[in-house]
Design a protein around this motif. Structure first.
Motif, PDB file in Angstrom:
ATOM      1  N   ASP A 155       0.822  -1.215   0.000  1.00 19.08           N
ATOM      2  CA  ASP A 155       0.000   0.000   0.000  1.00 19.08           C
ATOM      3  C   ASP A 155       0.857   1.265   0.000  1.00 19.08           C
ATOM      4  OD1 ASP A 155       0.965  -0.146   2.574  1.00 19.08           O
ATOM      5  OD2 ASP A 155      -0.976  -0.054   3.559  1.00 19.08           O
ATOM      6  N   ASP A 156       1.945   1.244  -0.751  1.00 15.35           N
ATOM      7  CA  ASP A 156       2.862   2.380  -0.832  1.00 15.35           C
ATOM      8  C   ASP A 156       2.125   3.658  -1.249  1.00 15.35           C
ATOM      9  OD1 ASP A 156       5.827   0.733  -1.466  1.00 15.35           O
ATOM     10  OD2 ASP A 156       3.919  -0.282  -1.801  1.00 15.35           O
ATOM     11  N   ALA A 157       2.643   4.800  -0.810  1.00 16.43           N
ATOM     12  CA  ALA A 157       2.076   6.101  -1.195  1.00 16.43           C
ATOM     13  C   ALA A 157       2.503   6.497  -2.607  1.00 16.43           C
ATOM     14  CB  ALA A 157       2.495   7.175  -0.196  1.00 16.43           C
ATOM     15  N   THR A 158       3.544   5.866  -3.145  1.00 18.73           N
ATOM     16  CA  THR A 158       4.028   6.163  -4.490  1.00 18.73           C
ATOM     17  C   THR A 158       3.162   5.459  -5.532  1.00 18.73           C
ATOM     18  OG1 THR A 158       5.525   4.277  -4.393  1.00 18.73           O
ATOM     19  CG2 THR A 158       6.430   6.419  -3.727  1.00 18.73           C
ATOM     20  N   SER A 159       3.340   5.843  -6.798  1.00 15.30           N
ATOM     21  CA  SER A 159       2.568   5.177  -7.861  1.00 15.30           C
ATOM     22  C   SER A 159       3.052   3.758  -8.098  1.00 15.30           C
ATOM     23  CB  SER A 159       2.628   5.980  -9.166  1.00 15.30           C
ATOM     24  OG  SER A 159       3.915   5.924  -9.744  1.00 15.30           O
ATOM     25  N   TYR A 160       4.293   3.465  -7.709  1.00 18.14           N
ATOM     26  CA  TYR A 160       4.785   2.083  -7.826  1.00 18.14           C
ATOM     27  C   TYR A 160       4.548   1.396  -6.496  1.00 18.14           C
ATOM     28  CZ  TYR A 160       8.996   4.274  -5.867  1.00 18.14           C
ATOM     29  OH  TYR A 160       9.869   5.001  -5.093  1.00 18.14           O
ATOM     30  N   LYS A 161       3.881   0.254  -6.564  1.00 18.02           N
ATOM     31  CA  LYS A 161       3.480  -0.493  -5.371  1.00 18.02           C
ATOM     32  C   LYS A 161       4.383  -1.706  -5.201  1.00 18.02           C
ATOM     33  CE  LYS A 161      -0.034   2.318  -5.250  1.00 18.02           C
ATOM     34  NZ  LYS A 161       0.149   3.560  -4.516  1.00 18.02           N
ATOM     35  N   THR A 162       4.968  -1.825  -4.022  1.00 22.29           N
ATOM     36  CA  THR A 162       5.858  -2.944  -3.729  1.00 22.29           C
ATOM     37  C   THR A 162       5.085  -4.256  -3.786  1.00 22.29           C
ATOM     38  OG1 THR A 162       7.160  -1.528  -2.275  1.00 22.29           O
ATOM     39  CG2 THR A 162       7.460  -3.909  -2.032  1.00 22.29           C
ATOM     40  N   LEU A 163       5.626  -5.222  -4.496  1.00 22.74           N
ATOM     41  CA  LEU A 163       5.080  -6.571  -4.507  1.00 22.74           C
ATOM     42  C   LEU A 163       5.908  -7.421  -3.559  1.00 22.74           C
ATOM     43  CD1 LEU A 163       4.479  -7.115  -8.341  1.00 22.74           C
ATOM     44  CD2 LEU A 163       2.883  -6.260  -6.614  1.00 22.74           C
ATOM     45  N   THR A 164       5.260  -8.330  -2.868  1.00 22.57           N
ATOM     46  CA  THR A 164       5.961  -9.244  -1.976  1.00 22.57           C
ATOM     47  C   THR A 164       5.375 -10.644  -2.110  1.00 22.57           C
ATOM     48  OG1 THR A 164       4.458  -8.715  -0.156  1.00 22.57           O
ATOM     49  CG2 THR A 164       6.541  -7.494  -0.229  1.00 22.57           C
ATOM     50  N   PHE A 165       6.204 -11.622  -1.786  1.00 21.32           N
ATOM     51  CA  PHE A 165       5.731 -12.991  -1.636  1.00 21.32           C
ATOM     52  C   PHE A 165       5.514 -13.232  -0.151  1.00 21.32           C
ATOM     53  CE2 PHE A 165       8.006 -14.148  -5.744  1.00 21.32           C
ATOM     54  CZ  PHE A 165       6.843 -14.437  -6.433  1.00 21.32           C
ATOM     55  N   ALA A 166       4.381 -13.824   0.204  1.00 20.99           N
ATOM     56  CA  ALA A 166       4.068 -14.109   1.603  1.00 20.99           C
ATOM     57  C   ALA A 166       3.301 -15.421   1.701  1.00 20.99           C
ATOM     58  CB  ALA A 166       3.248 -12.972   2.203  1.00 20.99           C
ATOM     59  N   ALA A 167       3.288 -15.986   2.907  1.00 20.04           N
ATOM     60  CA  ALA A 167       2.598 -17.255   3.138  1.00 20.04           C
ATOM     61  C   ALA A 167       1.087 -17.120   2.993  1.00 20.04           C
ATOM     62  CB  ALA A 167       2.948 -17.789   4.527  1.00 20.04           C
ATOM     63  N   ALA A 168       0.557 -15.928   3.259  1.00 21.28           N
ATOM     64  CA  ALA A 168      -0.885 -15.704   3.155  1.00 21.28           C
ATOM     65  C   ALA A 168      -1.193 -14.788   1.981  1.00 21.28           C
ATOM     66  CB  ALA A 168      -1.413 -15.081   4.444  1.00 21.28           C
ATOM     67  N   GLY A 169      -2.288 -15.058   1.323  1.00 23.85           N
ATOM     68  CA  GLY A 169      -2.719 -14.222   0.210  1.00 23.85           C
ATOM     69  C   GLY A 169      -3.508 -13.030   0.710  1.00 23.85           C
ATOM     70  N   ALA A 170      -2.966 -11.819   0.533  1.00 17.93           N
ATOM     71  CA  ALA A 170      -3.647 -10.596   0.967  1.00 17.93           C
ATOM     72  C   ALA A 170      -4.212  -9.821  -0.225  1.00 17.93           C
ATOM     73  CB  ALA A 170      -2.675  -9.720   1.757  1.00 17.93           C
ATOM     74  N   THR A 171      -3.922 -10.276  -1.427  1.00 16.03           N
ATOM     75  CA  THR A 171      -4.366  -9.578  -2.637  1.00 16.03           C
ATOM     76  C   THR A 171      -5.282 -10.482  -3.449  1.00 16.03           C
ATOM     77  OG1 THR A 171      -2.331  -8.266  -2.728  1.00 16.03           O
ATOM     78  CG2 THR A 171      -3.576  -8.481  -4.782  1.00 16.03           C
TER      79      THR A 171
END
Length: 156
Positions: free
Chosen positions: A78-94
């Motif tokens: 949920d970055d404030a910039t126009s580019y949003k950080t993607l991450t790999f995580a154990a749970a799906g939040a997206t």
């Protein structure tokens, strides 16, 4: 006239969710990451990168994107910039992911709207960190390429 078995098979096939489709690689189609593939960064498996095909991962793609190699989900920050950080995580939040033909996008009905552009910034050698791009900003002091798109292998 269709046989009963044929009708049953057609109805059954139509009822299968897209998530049951075979796992797919996700690749880039333009320089500087032409034919690089989505995978976890070897030095930090929470960072999604585009890298060599030999180390690529396979993904189940629907409203979420999940690696079949590691079971990690691809999430959008949920970055404030126009580019949003993607991450790999154990749970799906997206649950915003979708396909448009062979192109990975965020769906029109998602909080991001229909987005199909990504930003990549070089980390080391052949590895480029991937961000969702919702505008035109880029991080200062990094070697980046804007307006990349990500695709499934050829549907030819």
């Amino acid at each position: 006239m269709l046989s009963s078995l044929t009708r049953l098979l057609l109805i059954s096939a139509a009822a299968l969710p897209a998530a049951l489709a075979k796992p797919e690689q996700i690749r880039a189609v333009q320089s500087p990451i032409f034919h690089y593939y989505l995978q976890a960064y070897p030095q930090d498996p929470t960072i999604p990168v585009m890298g060599p095909e030999a180390s690529s991962e396979f993904f189940n793609i629907g409203a979420s994107i999940q690696s079949t190699n590691t079971s990690a989900f691809l999430n959008i920050g949920d970055d404030a910039t126009s580019y949003k950080t993607l991450t790999f995580a154990a749970a799906g939040a997206t649950d915003a992911w979708a396909l448009e033909g062979d192109t990975i996008i965020t769906g029109t009905g998602s909080s991001y709207g229909r987005q199909l552009n990504f930003l990549v910034c070089q980390l080391t050698g052949e590895y480029w960190q991937v961000y969702l791009q919702t505008g035109s900003e880029t991080p200062a002091g990094k070697t980046c390429s804007n307006y990349q798109s990500l695709h499934l292998p050829c549907l030819c």
